[in-house]
Design a protein around this motif. Structure first.
Motif, PDB file in Angstrom:
ATOM      1  N   PHE A  37       0.773  -1.093   0.082  1.00 60.44           N
ATOM      2  CA  PHE A  37       0.091  -0.109  -0.003  1.00 60.44           C
ATOM      3  C   PHE A  37       0.940   1.401  -0.011  1.00 60.44           C
ATOM      4  O   PHE A  37       0.656   2.100  -0.773  1.00 60.44           O
ATOM      5  CB  PHE A  37      -1.040  -0.111   1.131  1.00 60.44           C
ATOM      6  N   ASP A  38       1.627   1.282   0.776  1.00 61.75           N
ATOM      7  CA  ASP A  38       2.597   2.440   0.815  1.00 61.75           C
ATOM      8  C   ASP A  38       3.359   2.756  -0.403  1.00 61.75           C
ATOM      9  O   ASP A  38       3.663   3.925  -0.848  1.00 61.75           O
ATOM     10  CB  ASP A  38       3.862   2.480   2.226  1.00 61.75           C
ATOM     11  N   CYS A  39       3.803   1.803  -0.791  1.00 62.23           N
ATOM     12  CA  CYS A  39       4.704   1.796  -2.352  1.00 62.23           C
ATOM     13  C   CYS A  39       3.717   2.369  -3.235  1.00 62.23           C
ATOM     14  O   CYS A  39       4.005   3.389  -4.196  1.00 62.23           O
ATOM     15  CB  CYS A  39       5.448   0.630  -2.822  1.00 62.23           C
ATOM     16  N   ASN A  40       2.527   1.694  -3.219  1.00 67.38           N
ATOM     17  CA  ASN A  40       1.381   2.318  -4.554  1.00 67.38           C
ATOM     18  C   ASN A  40       1.427   3.678  -4.210  1.00 67.38           C
ATOM     19  O   ASN A  40       1.098   4.392  -5.182  1.00 67.38           O
ATOM     20  CB  ASN A  40       0.132   1.204  -4.504  1.00 67.38           C
ATOM     21  N   TRP A  41       1.151   4.218  -2.843  1.00 62.28           N
ATOM     22  CA  TRP A  41       1.057   5.633  -2.745  1.00 62.28           C
ATOM     23  C   TRP A  41       2.140   6.382  -3.203  1.00 62.28           C
ATOM     24  O   TRP A  41       1.719   7.497  -3.759  1.00 62.28           O
ATOM     25  CB  TRP A  41       0.717   5.679  -1.213  1.00 62.28           C
ATOM     26  N   GLN A  42       3.217   5.854  -3.080  1.00 63.48           N
ATOM     27  CA  GLN A  42       4.488   6.805  -3.451  1.00 63.48           C
ATOM     28  C   GLN A  42       4.346   6.772  -5.005  1.00 63.48           C
ATOM     29  O   GLN A  42       4.826   7.754  -5.561  1.00 63.48           O
ATOM     30  CB  GLN A  42       5.731   6.193  -2.810  1.00 63.48           C
ATOM     31  N   LEU A  43       4.324   5.714  -5.660  1.00 62.18           N
ATOM     32  CA  LEU A  43       4.225   5.472  -7.114  1.00 62.18           C
ATOM     33  C   LEU A  43       3.139   6.386  -7.726  1.00 62.18           C
ATOM     34  O   LEU A  43       3.374   6.574  -8.821  1.00 62.18           O
ATOM     35  CB  LEU A  43       4.140   4.079  -7.566  1.00 62.18           C
ATOM     36  N   THR A  44       2.047   6.680  -7.162  1.00 62.21           N
ATOM     37  CA  THR A  44       1.185   7.388  -7.885  1.00 62.21           C
ATOM     38  C   THR A  44       1.152   8.831  -7.149  1.00 62.21           C
ATOM     39  O   THR A  44       0.141   9.656  -7.761  1.00 62.21           O
ATOM     40  CB  THR A  44      -0.414   7.039  -7.437  1.00 62.21           C
ATOM     41  N   ALA A  45       1.884   9.265  -6.422  1.00 56.56           N
ATOM     42  CA  ALA A  45       2.005  10.808  -5.923  1.00 56.56           C
ATOM     43  C   ALA A  45       2.194  11.741  -7.139  1.00 56.56           C
ATOM     44  O   ALA A  45       1.929  12.808  -6.939  1.00 56.56           O
ATOM     45  CB  ALA A  45       3.345  10.845  -5.165  1.00 56.56           C
ATOM     46  N   LEU A  46       2.684  11.251  -8.364  1.00 55.65           N
ATOM     47  CA  LEU A  46       2.876  12.076  -9.385  1.00 55.65           C
ATOM     48  C   LEU A  46       1.561  12.450  -9.927  1.00 55.65           C
ATOM     49  O   LEU A  46       1.537  13.693 -10.299  1.00 55.65           O
ATOM     50  CB  LEU A  46       3.478  11.300 -10.609  1.00 55.65           C
ATOM     51  N   TRP A  47       0.416  11.833  -9.561  1.00 53.49           N
ATOM     52  CA  TRP A  47      -0.938  12.297  -9.996  1.00 53.49           C
ATOM     53  C   TRP A  47      -1.705  12.830  -8.982  1.00 53.49           C
ATOM     54  O   TRP A  47      -2.813  12.971  -9.250  1.00 53.49           O
ATOM     55  CB  TRP A  47      -1.616  10.904 -10.650  1.00 53.49           C
ATOM     56  N   GLU A  48      -1.063  13.266  -7.885  1.00 52.43           N
ATOM     57  CA  GLU A  48      -1.908  13.862  -6.718  1.00 52.43           C
ATOM     58  C   GLU A  48      -2.420  15.135  -7.304  1.00 52.43           C
ATOM     59  O   GLU A  48      -1.677  16.025  -7.939  1.00 52.43           O
ATOM     60  CB  GLU A  48      -0.917  14.438  -5.566  1.00 52.43           C
ATOM     61  N   GLY A  49      -3.838  15.278  -6.916  1.00 48.52           N
ATOM     62  CA  GLY A  49      -4.470  16.580  -7.574  1.00 48.52           C
ATOM     63  C   GLY A  49      -5.180  16.041  -8.979  1.00 48.52           C
ATOM     64  O   GLY A  49      -5.859  17.087  -9.216  1.00 48.52           O
ATOM     65  N   ALA A  50      -4.691  15.170  -9.712  1.00 45.56           N
ATOM     66  CA  ALA A  50      -5.262  14.953 -10.959  1.00 45.56           C
ATOM     67  C   ALA A  50      -6.658  14.499 -10.546  1.00 45.56           C
ATOM     68  O   ALA A  50      -7.194  14.095  -9.911  1.00 45.56           O
ATOM     69  CB  ALA A  50      -4.434  13.996 -11.602  1.00 45.56           C
ATOM     70  N   GLN A  51      -7.544  15.131 -11.732  1.00 46.15           N
ATOM     71  CA  GLN A  51      -8.891  14.839 -11.898  1.00 46.15           C
ATOM     72  C   GLN A  51      -9.347  13.544 -12.794  1.00 46.15           C
ATOM     73  O   GLN A  51      -8.751  13.472 -14.031  1.00 46.15           O
ATOM     74  CB  GLN A  51      -9.878  15.845 -12.193  1.00 46.15           C
ATOM     75  N   TYR A  52     -10.025  12.529 -12.367  1.00 44.96           N
ATOM     76  CA  TYR A  52     -10.420  11.443 -13.227  1.00 44.96           C
ATOM     77  C   TYR A  52     -11.484  11.909 -13.887  1.00 44.96           C
ATOM     78  O   TYR A  52     -12.516  12.419 -13.503  1.00 44.96           O
ATOM     79  CB  TYR A  52     -10.668  10.322 -12.221  1.00 44.96           C
ATOM     80  N   ARG A  53     -11.404  11.629 -15.150  1.00 46.01           N
ATOM     81  CA  ARG A  53     -12.465  12.148 -16.168  1.00 46.01           C
ATOM     82  C   ARG A  53     -13.437  11.399 -16.820  1.00 46.01           C
ATOM     83  O   ARG A  53     -14.536  11.586 -17.406  1.00 46.01           O
ATOM     84  CB  ARG A  53     -11.863  13.047 -17.185  1.00 46.01           C
ATOM     85  N   MET A  54     -13.169   9.823 -16.651  1.00 48.05           N
ATOM     86  CA  MET A  54     -14.198   8.898 -16.974  1.00 48.05           C
ATOM     87  C   MET A  54     -15.330   8.883 -16.319  1.00 48.05           C
ATOM     88  O   MET A  54     -15.533   9.188 -15.193  1.00 48.05           O
ATOM     89  CB  MET A  54     -13.540   7.470 -16.694  1.00 48.05           C
TER      90      MET A  54
END
Length: 117
Positions: A37-54
């Motif tokens: 879980f922690d690693c996944n959180w770190q790997l996706t930090a790049l997209w923090e604040g991004a909005q999902y549009r689907m």
């Protein structure tokens, strides 16, 4: 350990393939998502604040343990700000975590009525 009686949505035939799979492969892979879980959180930090549009819809049951987690009462109403177009959440009364198995018709009707106008 088996319960005295299975829930009405499950049959022995539903349990047997899962029991066989866990007997052969073990339970490790089912737990790895939580271990990582922690690693996944770190790997996706790049997209923090991004909005999902689907298009999407949040559907859960009022008996789902996740629905009762601390902070969910604030997160669920905030979902439209994080996910434009999600609309209001649908909380199914008397339903737990596995909504598609517990109430397949009700859960699909909620989704379709949101997407198809």
């Amino acid at each position: 350990m088996r319960p005295e009686e299975l829930p009405s949505r499950l049959a022995e035939a539903d349990i047997d393939p899962l029991a066989t799979e866990f007997t052969e492969a073990g339970f490790t892979s089912a737990l790895n998502w939580y271990r990582n879980f922690d690693c996944n959180w770190q790997l996706t930090a790049l997209w923090e604040g991004a909005q999902y549009r689907m298009p999407g819809r949040y559907v859960t049951g009022d008996r789902d343990l996740v629905y009762g987690f601390p902070g969910m009462d604030q997160l669920i109403p905030a979902l439209p700000t994080l996910h434009p177009g999600i609309g209001p959440a649908h909380i199914l009364p008397g339903c737990g975590h596995w909504i598609a198995e517990e109430y397949p018709t009700r859960s699909m009707r909620r989704c379709w009525s949101s997407w198809v106008r």
